[in-house]
Design a protein around this motif. Structure first.
Motif, PDB file in Angstrom:
ATOM      1  N   SER A  43       4.309   0.478  15.796  1.00  0.00           N
ATOM      2  CA  SER A  43       5.271  -0.572  15.428  1.00  0.00           C
ATOM      3  C   SER A  43       5.943  -0.288  14.093  1.00  0.00           C
ATOM      4  N   PHE A  44       5.399   0.659  13.320  1.00  0.00           N
ATOM      5  CA  PHE A  44       6.004   1.023  12.036  1.00  0.00           C
ATOM      6  C   PHE A  44       6.755   2.358  12.097  1.00  0.00           C
ATOM      7  N   ALA A  45       6.832   2.949  13.281  1.00  0.00           N
ATOM      8  CA  ALA A  45       7.401   4.293  13.418  1.00  0.00           C
ATOM      9  C   ALA A  45       8.873   4.357  13.025  1.00  0.00           C
ATOM     10  N   HIS A  46       9.551   3.205  13.065  1.00  0.00           N
ATOM     11  CA  HIS A  46      10.981   3.184  12.738  1.00  0.00           C
ATOM     12  C   HIS A  46      11.235   3.306  11.239  1.00  0.00           C
ATOM     13  N   LEU A  47      10.204   3.136  10.417  1.00  0.00           N
ATOM     14  CA  LEU A  47      10.395   3.137   8.970  1.00  0.00           C
ATOM     15  C   LEU A  47      10.830   4.506   8.475  1.00  0.00           C
ATOM     16  N   SER A  48      11.700   4.507   7.490  1.00  0.00           N
ATOM     17  CA  SER A  48      12.114   5.747   6.834  1.00  0.00           C
ATOM     18  C   SER A  48      11.380   5.843   5.503  1.00  0.00           C
ATOM     19  N   LEU A  49      10.430   6.756   5.441  1.00  0.00           N
ATOM     20  CA  LEU A  49       9.606   6.952   4.247  1.00  0.00           C
ATOM     21  C   LEU A  49       9.604   8.445   3.918  1.00  0.00           C
ATOM     22  N   PRO A  50      10.731   8.937   3.422  1.00  0.00           N
ATOM     23  CA  PRO A  50      10.915  10.394   3.304  1.00  0.00           C
ATOM     24  C   PRO A  50       9.963  11.085   2.344  1.00  0.00           C
ATOM     25  N   ILE A  51       9.556  10.404   1.273  1.00  0.00           N
ATOM     26  CA  ILE A  51       8.652  11.063   0.327  1.00  0.00           C
ATOM     27  C   ILE A  51       7.297  11.300   0.986  1.00  0.00           C
ATOM     28  N   ALA A  52       6.761  10.258   1.606  1.00  0.00           N
ATOM     29  CA  ALA A  52       5.478  10.412   2.299  1.00  0.00           C
ATOM     30  C   ALA A  52       5.577  11.453   3.397  1.00  0.00           C
ATOM     31  N   GLU A  53       6.643  11.413   4.161  1.00  0.00           N
ATOM     32  CA  GLU A  53       6.797  12.355   5.275  1.00  0.00           C
ATOM     33  C   GLU A  53       6.850  13.793   4.778  1.00  0.00           C
TER      34      GLU A  53
ATOM     35  N   THR B 159      -4.893  -4.389   8.344  1.00  0.00           N
ATOM     36  CA  THR B 159      -4.667  -4.982   9.667  1.00  0.00           C
ATOM     37  C   THR B 159      -5.946  -5.586  10.238  1.00  0.00           C
ATOM     38  N   HIS B 160      -7.107  -5.004   9.938  1.00  0.00           N
ATOM     39  CA  HIS B 160      -8.362  -5.601  10.390  1.00  0.00           C
ATOM     40  C   HIS B 160      -8.548  -6.995   9.800  1.00  0.00           C
ATOM     41  N   ALA B 161      -7.988  -7.223   8.635  1.00  0.00           N
ATOM     42  CA  ALA B 161      -8.104  -8.535   7.987  1.00  0.00           C
ATOM     43  C   ALA B 161      -7.012  -9.503   8.451  1.00  0.00           C
ATOM     44  N   GLY B 162      -6.216  -9.103   9.439  1.00  0.00           N
ATOM     45  CA  GLY B 162      -5.168  -9.972   9.950  1.00  0.00           C
ATOM     46  C   GLY B 162      -3.941 -10.040   9.060  1.00  0.00           C
ATOM     47  N   LEU B 163      -3.737  -9.000   8.250  1.00  0.00           N
ATOM     48  CA  LEU B 163      -2.640  -8.974   7.287  1.00  0.00           C
ATOM     49  C   LEU B 163      -1.662  -7.856   7.648  1.00  0.00           C
ATOM     50  N   VAL B 164      -0.547  -7.808   6.951  1.00  0.00           N
ATOM     51  CA  VAL B 164       0.525  -6.879   7.283  1.00  0.00           C
ATOM     52  C   VAL B 164       0.694  -5.853   6.167  1.00  0.00           C
ATOM     53  N   PRO B 165       0.572  -4.563   6.469  1.00  0.00           N
ATOM     54  CA  PRO B 165       0.812  -3.556   5.435  1.00  0.00           C
ATOM     55  C   PRO B 165       2.297  -3.417   5.137  1.00  0.00           C
ATOM     56  N   VAL B 166       2.627  -3.327   3.860  1.00  0.00           N
ATOM     57  CA  VAL B 166       3.996  -3.047   3.423  1.00  0.00           C
ATOM     58  C   VAL B 166       3.941  -1.716   2.692  1.00  0.00           C
ATOM     59  N   PHE B 167       4.565  -0.702   3.268  1.00  0.00           N
ATOM     60  CA  PHE B 167       4.464   0.656   2.739  1.00  0.00           C
ATOM     61  C   PHE B 167       5.461   0.873   1.605  1.00  0.00           C
ATOM     62  N   VAL B 168       4.936   1.341   0.482  1.00  0.00           N
ATOM     63  CA  VAL B 168       5.763   1.678  -0.677  1.00  0.00           C
ATOM     64  C   VAL B 168       5.558   3.163  -0.967  1.00  0.00           C
TER      65      VAL B 168
ATOM     66  N   VAL C  83       0.854  -1.186   0.000  1.00  0.00           N
ATOM     67  CA  VAL C  83       0.000   0.000   0.000  1.00  0.00           C
ATOM     68  C   VAL C  83       0.889   1.235   0.000  1.00  0.00           C
ATOM     69  N   ALA C  84       0.380   2.331  -0.543  1.00  0.00           N
ATOM     70  CA  ALA C  84       1.145   3.569  -0.590  1.00  0.00           C
ATOM     71  C   ALA C  84       1.385   4.109   0.819  1.00  0.00           C
ATOM     72  N   SER C  85       2.579   4.628   1.046  1.00  0.00           N
ATOM     73  CA  SER C  85       2.952   5.107   2.378  1.00  0.00           C
ATOM     74  C   SER C  85       2.243   6.400   2.766  1.00  0.00           C
ATOM     75  N   ASN C  86       1.646   7.097   1.800  1.00  0.00           N
ATOM     76  CA  ASN C  86       0.937   8.347   2.092  1.00  0.00           C
ATOM     77  C   ASN C  86      -0.576   8.187   2.035  1.00  0.00           C
ATOM     78  N   ALA C  87      -1.064   6.957   2.054  1.00  0.00           N
ATOM     79  CA  ALA C  87      -2.507   6.723   1.991  1.00  0.00           C
ATOM     80  C   ALA C  87      -3.187   7.207   3.270  1.00  0.00           C
ATOM     81  N   TYR C  88      -4.484   7.450   3.172  1.00  0.00           N
ATOM     82  CA  TYR C  88      -5.264   7.718   4.379  1.00  0.00           C
ATOM     83  C   TYR C  88      -5.268   6.461   5.233  1.00  0.00           C
ATOM     84  N   ILE C  89      -5.371   6.637   6.529  1.00  0.00           N
ATOM     85  CA  ILE C  89      -5.200   5.508   7.443  1.00  0.00           C
ATOM     86  C   ILE C  89      -6.239   4.405   7.225  1.00  0.00           C
TER      87      ILE C  89
END
Length: 368
Positions: free
Chosen positions: A328-338, A93-102, A80-86
């Motif tokens: 738990s994802f706060a450590h990720l470096s996603l500079p474009i989204a940020e 995550t509601h479906a028991g799956l893991v988001p991978v931010f791109v 999923v896009a790292s700048n998507a709405y939550i």
């Protein structure tokens, strides 16, 4: 003050038709999963050029139910896009799956296909492209990758009512958003291009088996009263909202045509060098749910516009991986989204805006 969005003003021209629709539902005595829902589902499926539309309670439910219906192994990954709405991330995550931010393309704000392949692992199950702000993602590239790796594609079309897609095959007719993957989730939140008068959502798909499963999942997992084949949910588009949406759907294309006119005026008229405009290459394809610009001093920019009587908004101020809910994802470096979340500003854009108001907004921005 020029409001960012005045929903009363948006709905006022249709008040008589909306009241008649509400009266029709009240007098019917049937309020859940009846003729109004069936009629809207058929109309919206036709509009989206799909075989099925399944009405549900919200856009979040629409996405989550599809991911549940696909029955992926627990902790499978969804890109999923790292700048998507939550909400896009919550559905995963509601479906028991893991988001991978791109990261997105900073020009279009959309999931960048060139970055997807590096994020695919043996656990990847699906790609969730978000047609953010009303512009379709590069679905040719995304679908090519999905087919290569055997992945499902779930469009988040919550902001894309009326958006169309023209791919690399110029001989192929343009396609509606919602008919570009294996399934699509829609929100009819009141502020959307096609908005209800409360929460509402839908799923569109051409997959007959998936549609049957979803119709059961939204209704306690039941295909027949008191017989439950799935561990289901209570997520049903109600008769009242369906009737309201049926009034507004025939008006959608006219409203989007007005949005495109206003967007073009912004794109041609705004000359402030500090303001980064959205791309102007698909004016007649984008649905222009939002007109989002960037400014390196966003808070000052917004304050100065407010001083001139112009309200703006931010979509969105905090990226999902910086929300407390996803610490738990706060450590990720996603500079474009940020960076985008620091700079983006949404200007007023809706069919109720007058030409004079748009001219004043352009003049005000250029004077800053």
């Amino acid at each position: 003050m020029i409001q960012f969005l005045d929903l009363k003003q948006i709905n006022e021209p249709h008040q008589y038709a909306l009241q008649k629709a509400i009266e029709r539902v009240l007098s019917s005595g049937w309020y859940i999963l009846g003729r109004e829902v069936e009629a809207f589902e058929l109309q919206f499926a036709t509009y989206c050029q799909t075989r099925h539309c399944i009405g549900v309670a919200s856009g979040l439910d629409a996405l989550a139910l599809v991911l549940k219906a696909w029955n992926f192994p627990a902790n499978s990954e969804v890109i999923v896009a790292s700048n998507a709405y939550i909400a896009s991330v919550l559905s995963i995550t509601h479906a028991g799956l893991v988001p991978v931010f791109v990261e997105p393309d900073p020009r279009t704000y959309l999931l960048d296909p060139t970055r997807i392949q590096a994020a695919i692992t043996s656990r990847t199950a699906a790609i969730l492209p978000v047609h953010l702000y009303g512009r379709c993602c590069d679905m040719d590239s995304i679908n090519t990758l999905a087919q290569r790796y055997g992945l499902k594609v779930l469009e988040d079309a919550a902001q894309a009512h009326g958006a169309v897609y023209v791919g690399s095959d110029t001989d192929k007719a343009q396609q509606q958003a919602g008919n570009l993957g294996d399934a699509a989730g829609w929100s009819f939140y009141p502020s959307k291009n096609l908005g209800a008068l409360g929460d509402a959502g839908a799923i569109t798909t051409n997959d007959d088996a998936l549609a049957d499963t979803l119709r059961a999942l939204r209704n306690y997992g039941s295909t027949q009263k008191y017989i439950n084949d799935y561990v289901g949910y209570n997520s049903r588009l109600d008769e009242l909202q369906a009737a309201i949406l049926s009034v507004k759907l025939p008006l959608l294309n006219k409203a989007i045509a007005r949005r495109r006119v206003l967007a073009e005026r912004y794109l041609r008229g705004i000359k402030n060098s500090a303001v980064t405009l959205p791309p102007a290459d698909q004016i007649e394809q984008d649905a222009w749910h939002l007109f989002v610009v960037q400014h390196p001093q966003r808070d000052i920019f917004r304050a100065r516009l407010r001083e001139q009587g112009i309200a703006t908004d931010i979509h969105y101020p905090i990226p999902p991986h910086h929300q407390r809910a996803y610490a738990s994802f706060a450590h990720l470096s996603l500079p474009i989204a940020e960076q985008l979340h620091q700079d983006v500003v949404s200007l007023p854009l809706n069919p109720a805006l007058t030409d004079e108001e748009v001219a004043y907004i352009i003049e005000s921005i250029n004077s800053l």
